[in-house]
Design a protein around this motif. Structure first.
Motif, mmCIF file in Angstrom:
data_model
loop_
_atom_site.group_PDB
_atom_site.id
_atom_site.type_symbol
_atom_site.label_atom_id
_atom_site.label_comp_id
_atom_site.label_asym_id
_atom_site.label_seq_id
_atom_site.Cartn_x
_atom_site.Cartn_y
_atom_site.Cartn_z
ATOM 1 N N GLY A 43 0.820 -1.037 -0.125
ATOM 2 C CA GLY A 43 -0.024 0.060 0.009
ATOM 3 C C GLY A 43 0.952 1.306 -0.123
ATOM 4 O O GLY A 43 0.950 1.843 1.000
ATOM 5 N N THR A 44 1.360 1.712 -1.128
ATOM 6 C CA THR A 44 2.551 2.653 -1.130
ATOM 7 C C THR A 44 2.094 3.881 -1.053
ATOM 8 O O THR A 44 2.795 5.069 -0.626
ATOM 9 C CB THR A 44 3.332 2.383 -2.445
ATOM 10 O OG1 THR A 44 2.610 2.513 -3.621
ATOM 11 C CG2 THR A 44 4.065 1.256 -2.622
ATOM 12 N N GLY A 45 0.732 4.154 -1.773
ATOM 13 C CA GLY A 45 0.190 5.618 -1.561
ATOM 14 C C GLY A 45 1.214 6.417 -2.630
ATOM 15 O O GLY A 45 1.281 6.266 -3.534
ATOM 16 N N THR A 46 1.937 7.509 -1.885
ATOM 17 C CA THR A 46 2.525 8.267 -2.591
ATOM 18 C C THR A 46 4.053 7.690 -2.858
ATOM 19 O O THR A 46 4.818 8.272 -3.554
ATOM 20 C CB THR A 46 2.764 9.756 -2.140
ATOM 21 O OG1 THR A 46 3.403 9.635 -0.668
ATOM 22 C CG2 THR A 46 1.548 10.382 -1.978
ATOM 23 N N GLY A 47 4.322 6.782 -2.033
ATOM 24 C CA GLY A 47 5.649 6.121 -2.172
ATOM 25 C C GLY A 47 6.398 6.607 -1.030
ATOM 26 O O GLY A 47 7.571 6.227 -0.920
ATOM 27 N N LEU A 48 5.802 7.324 -0.012
ATOM 28 C CA LEU A 48 6.718 8.146 0.836
ATOM 29 C C LEU A 48 7.498 7.300 1.614
ATOM 30 O O LEU A 48 8.939 7.382 2.023
ATOM 31 C CB LEU A 48 5.757 8.931 1.878
ATOM 32 C CG LEU A 48 6.176 9.325 3.277
ATOM 33 C CD1 LEU A 48 7.484 10.652 2.949
ATOM 34 C CD2 LEU A 48 5.302 9.944 3.962
ATOM 35 N N ILE A 49 7.082 6.145 2.302
ATOM 36 C CA ILE A 49 7.544 5.194 3.086
ATOM 37 C C ILE A 49 8.924 4.630 2.580
ATOM 38 O O ILE A 49 10.140 4.469 3.119
ATOM 39 C CB ILE A 49 6.802 4.285 3.890
ATOM 40 C CG1 ILE A 49 5.651 5.044 4.645
ATOM 41 C CG2 ILE A 49 7.525 3.270 4.546
ATOM 42 C CD1 ILE A 49 4.659 3.936 4.932
ATOM 43 N N SER A 50 8.750 4.164 1.467
ATOM 44 C CA SER A 50 9.857 3.350 0.724
ATOM 45 C C SER A 50 10.991 4.400 0.304
ATOM 46 O O SER A 50 12.086 4.163 0.401
ATOM 47 C CB SER A 50 9.277 2.673 -0.697
ATOM 48 O OG SER A 50 8.590 1.550 -0.101
ATOM 49 N N LEU A 51 10.673 5.641 -0.066
ATOM 50 C CA LEU A 51 11.625 6.607 -0.278
ATOM 51 C C LEU A 51 12.337 6.951 0.856
ATOM 52 O O LEU A 51 13.590 7.029 1.057
ATOM 53 C CB LEU A 51 11.197 7.838 -0.744
ATOM 54 C CG LEU A 51 10.388 7.732 -2.275
ATOM 55 C CD1 LEU A 51 9.557 8.887 -2.711
ATOM 56 C CD2 LEU A 51 11.486 7.781 -3.221
ATOM 57 N N MET A 52 11.723 7.245 2.107
ATOM 58 C CA MET A 52 12.605 7.503 3.342
ATOM 59 C C MET A 52 13.271 6.341 3.592
ATOM 60 O O MET A 52 14.430 6.448 4.206
ATOM 61 C CB MET A 52 11.695 7.918 4.329
ATOM 62 C CG MET A 52 10.755 9.026 4.501
ATOM 63 S SD MET A 52 9.614 9.502 5.833
ATOM 64 C CE MET A 52 11.019 9.430 6.883
#
Length: 234
Positions: A43-52
């Motif tokens: 559930g990436t949404g914007t991708g924020l968590i993976s980017l961090m």
């Protein structure tokens, strides 16, 4: 919609996709990602968590899944524009039917946590319509590597049942971070981490604000490599 700018990457946002929020930032900053080589975000949404996490861990590769076509497209855009783009991949995919032979050292998710309601606002991202706790936990248990971790952020009210379901799937709570919005308030969120082996439980407390609209020193220290602002609302 205005993009959200971090120190090393920028998040394009959309009215059709759940926006950048404190829960995602906290999970991206607190998840135990240091020793991971293969990371899956559900559930990436914007991708924020993976980017961090990609900023924090320079050795890991990342795969993001989102059942929402708009979210998958937005994640793809944000991944492609990031300085860590070669280590980031995402697909438009339902986690319940996701098939792979790969095992993951970290599975991370800011999962839906409200029961279905009459509101259509952020329905997939916020309500347990497409993916409930049992489905998330059971499939994660199958995909974790031997020493892998499942890391989530959820409201305290949902925490007990989440932990119980995890135990039923042989995933054992190894870490719990008690998130408080402000000093001397009740815990409102838990960051929970689970492993396939029983470990001594590590517990800690995290306070977001020391007073209204004033970030705590703890929050500023945690996010200093990400945020470009100092005070709430800036």
């Amino acid at each position: 919609m205005k993009p959200f700018t971090f120190k090393q990457f920028k998040i394009q946002q959309s009215k059709n996709v759940f926006r950048v929020g404190t829960d995602g930032v906290l999970l991206g900053a607190l998840a135990d990602a240091e020793s991971a080589f293969h990371v899956l975000e559900v559930g990436t949404g914007t991708g924020l968590i993976s980017l961090m996490l990609a900023q924090r861990n320079q050795q890991a590769d990342f795969l993001g899944l989102d059942i929402n076509e708009d979210a998958a497209a937005l994640t793809k855009l944000n991944f492609e524009n990031a300085p860590f783009c070669t280590r980031l991949k995402n697909i438009h995919q339902d986690f319940k039917t996701f098939e792979t032979n790969e095992k993951f050292d970290l599975i991370v998710s800011n999962p839906p946590y409200f029961e279905e309601s009459g509101s259509d606002k952020d329905k997939i991202a916020r309500q347990t319509v497409e993916l409930n706790f049992r489905q998330l936990i059971a499939r994660s248990a199958q995909l974790l590597s031997e020493h892998g971790l499942l890391s989530v952020i959820i409201p305290v009210e949902a925490g007990a049942i989440f932990i119980l379901i995890a135990e039923e799937n042989n995933l054992f709570l190894s870490r719990r971070v008690h998130i408080k919005g402000i000093e001397n308030s009740k815990t409102k969120r838990w960051v929970l981490e689970f492993s396939l082996t029983k470990k001594n439980l590590l517990e800690s407390e995290f306070i977001i604000e020391k007073s209204p609209r004033k970030y705590s020193d703890q929050y500023l220290e945690l996010t200093k490599e990400f945020h470009v602002f100092k005070e709430v609302g800036n």
